[in-house]
Design an enzyme around this catalytic site. Structure first.
Site, PDB file in Angstrom:
ATOM      1  N   LYS A  82       0.843  -1.203   0.000  1.00  0.00           N
ATOM      2  CA  LYS A  82       0.000   0.000   0.000  1.00  0.00           C
ATOM      3  C   LYS A  82       0.884   1.262   0.000  1.00  0.00           C
ATOM      4  O   LYS A  82       0.647   2.205  -0.744  1.00  0.00           O
ATOM      5  CB  LYS A  82      -0.936  -0.003   1.217  1.00  0.00           C
ATOM      6  CG  LYS A  82      -2.093  -1.013   1.078  1.00  0.00           C
ATOM      7  CD  LYS A  82      -2.921  -1.214   2.347  1.00  0.00           C
ATOM      8  CE  LYS A  82      -3.937  -2.336   2.144  1.00  0.00           C
ATOM      9  NZ  LYS A  82      -4.735  -2.674   3.331  1.00  0.00           N
TER      10      LYS A  82
ATOM     11  N   GLN B 207      -4.835  -1.562   9.597  1.00  0.00           N
ATOM     12  CA  GLN B 207      -4.770  -2.891   8.993  1.00  0.00           C
ATOM     13  C   GLN B 207      -5.343  -3.945   9.943  1.00  0.00           C
ATOM     14  O   GLN B 207      -4.991  -3.981  11.121  1.00  0.00           O
ATOM     15  CB  GLN B 207      -3.312  -3.222   8.611  1.00  0.00           C
ATOM     16  CG  GLN B 207      -3.137  -4.509   7.833  1.00  0.00           C
ATOM     17  CD  GLN B 207      -3.740  -4.469   6.427  1.00  0.00           C
ATOM     18  OE1 GLN B 207      -3.906  -3.408   5.830  1.00  0.00           O
ATOM     19  NE2 GLN B 207      -4.097  -5.622   5.907  1.00  0.00           N
TER      20      GLN B 207
ATOM     21  N   ASP C 164     -11.130   2.985   4.104  1.00  0.00           N
ATOM     22  CA  ASP C 164     -11.496   1.566   3.998  1.00  0.00           C
ATOM     23  C   ASP C 164     -13.019   1.398   3.929  1.00  0.00           C
ATOM     24  O   ASP C 164     -13.503   0.318   3.573  1.00  0.00           O
ATOM     25  CB  ASP C 164     -11.001   0.810   5.245  1.00  0.00           C
ATOM     26  CG  ASP C 164      -9.752  -0.016   4.977  1.00  0.00           C
ATOM     27  OD1 ASP C 164      -9.557  -0.430   3.815  1.00  0.00           O
ATOM     28  OD2 ASP C 164      -8.996  -0.255   5.934  1.00  0.00           O
TER      29      ASP C 164
HETATM   30  N1  GUN Z   1      -7.137  -6.871   6.193  1.00  0.00           N
HETATM   31  C1  GUN Z   1      -7.468  -7.599   5.104  1.00  0.00           C
HETATM   32  N2  GUN Z   1      -8.003  -6.798   4.147  1.00  0.00           N
HETATM   33  C2  GUN Z   1      -8.018  -5.550   4.648  1.00  0.00           C
HETATM   34  C3  GUN Z   1      -8.448  -4.296   4.132  1.00  0.00           C
HETATM   35  O1  GUN Z   1      -8.952  -4.154   3.021  1.00  0.00           O
HETATM   36  N3  GUN Z   1      -8.276  -3.235   4.959  1.00  0.00           N
HETATM   37  C4  GUN Z   1      -7.741  -3.353   6.211  1.00  0.00           C
HETATM   38  N4  GUN Z   1      -7.645  -2.249   6.950  1.00  0.00           N
HETATM   39  N5  GUN Z   1      -7.331  -4.503   6.710  1.00  0.00           N
HETATM   40  C5  GUN Z   1      -7.470  -5.603   5.930  1.00  0.00           C
END
Ligand code: GUN
Length: 292
Positions: A52, A96, A119
């Protein structure tokens, strides 16, 4: 059979975003700034957050990684969230998941400023999504919608079967595809661990979204000819063939299902790269909203 190529599509998207960021710079605006909060040392989370942050650099965004120890208390993490909410230079941020067991995930997600919740996990944003209001769409379902749209896969009136009801993928996916619009206007069945006669239902599906997390679960005899397959599975399975010591497997037995399908996403290179591109898109949207 046509491959829904997430690598190519996400790279096109990133190119489009980078163009827009260049224009913002030229007109003297500040560029989008994404922050990511990572708690602990989970291998998969480290990889995802790393890519990311790298993707931010590729498109000209600013990025901040807040890497916190596994031992952080819930209160301390909430304080960090407050600081991110108050930080005027940050347009959007993600926490995350999963978080360590001693931290209540819902409490943390509720503390995120909905205007910075790129998100789309905050109940206010999730509710707006269900009500067809303007909001942040969670990145993985948003990426699937983008793939369906760019490849002109018809969803109107189709029977979509979503397998898995997670808050991050399955449930939002079922809502998005049943909403009005294109992609959308589908008849959606959401399946989960209590579903009976699963194969009978998947055999009737025009489109199947697999978000279960069980490698190669969907077999050829469970689908009809011409089905559209979206595979969200990304399970790490130990492997001596791969220098990393593991390989990534999807929820679909690709080798046998692909010949029966009209469109299918590969794993890796399908939904995964789209998730990151859509997170960038949400951050760009957050930045533009704040500047207007
Ligand atoms: N863990 C697995 N997929 C995601 C996601 O799209 N966003 C976040 N914040 N954590 C994750």
């Amino acid at each position: 059979m046509i491959l829904l190529d997430g690598r190519k599509t996400s790279s096109n998207l990133k190119f489009e975003i980078a163009e827009e960021v260049s224009q913002m710079k030229l007109s003297g605006q500040s560029v989008p700034h994404l922050a990511a909060v990572l708690v602990g040392e989970d291998g998969a989370s480290l990889t995802y957050v790393g890519s990311k942050v790298r993707s931010c650099q590729q498109v000209g965004f600013e990025s901040t990684l807040l890497h916190l120890p596994n031992t952080i208390s819930e209160d301390e993490l909430l304080k960090q969230i407050e600081l991110l909410n108050a930080n005027g230079s940050i347009d959007g941020y993600i926490v995350q998941l999963p978080l360590p067991k001693h931290i209540d995930e819902n409490k943390i997600l509720m503390a995120i400023d909905p205007l910075k919740d790129v998100d789309g996990f905050h109940p206010s944003n999730f509710g707006k999504m269900a009500l067809e209001m303007d909001t942040f769409i969670p990145a993985t379902p948003f990426g699937i919608m983008e793939l369906l749209e760019r490849y002109k896969v018809e969803t109107k009136g189709k029977h979509v079967v979503v397998v898995g009801r997670s808050q991050i993928v399955g449930r939002p996916m079922s809502i998005l595809l049943s909403r009005k619009g294109n992609p959308g206007n589908a008849t959606v069945t959401l399946m989960h661990s209590h579903t009976k006669h699963l194969s009978n239902i998947t055999q009737q599906a025009d489109i199947i979204v697999m978000a279960l997390g069980i490698p190669k679960f969907l077999k050829a005899d469970m689908v009809k000819d011409g089905v559209v397959i979206i595979d969200v599975g990304i399970t790490r399975v130990p492997s001596d063939q791969n220098p990393k010591g593991y390989e990534i497997l999807g929820d679909v037995d690709f080798e046998h299902v692909a010949p029966k399908s009209s469109y299918i996403t590969p794993v890796p290179g399908g939904v995964g790269p789209m998730t990151i591109a859509m997170l960038l898109k949400n951050t760009l949207i957050a930045c533009k909203r704040r500047q207007n």
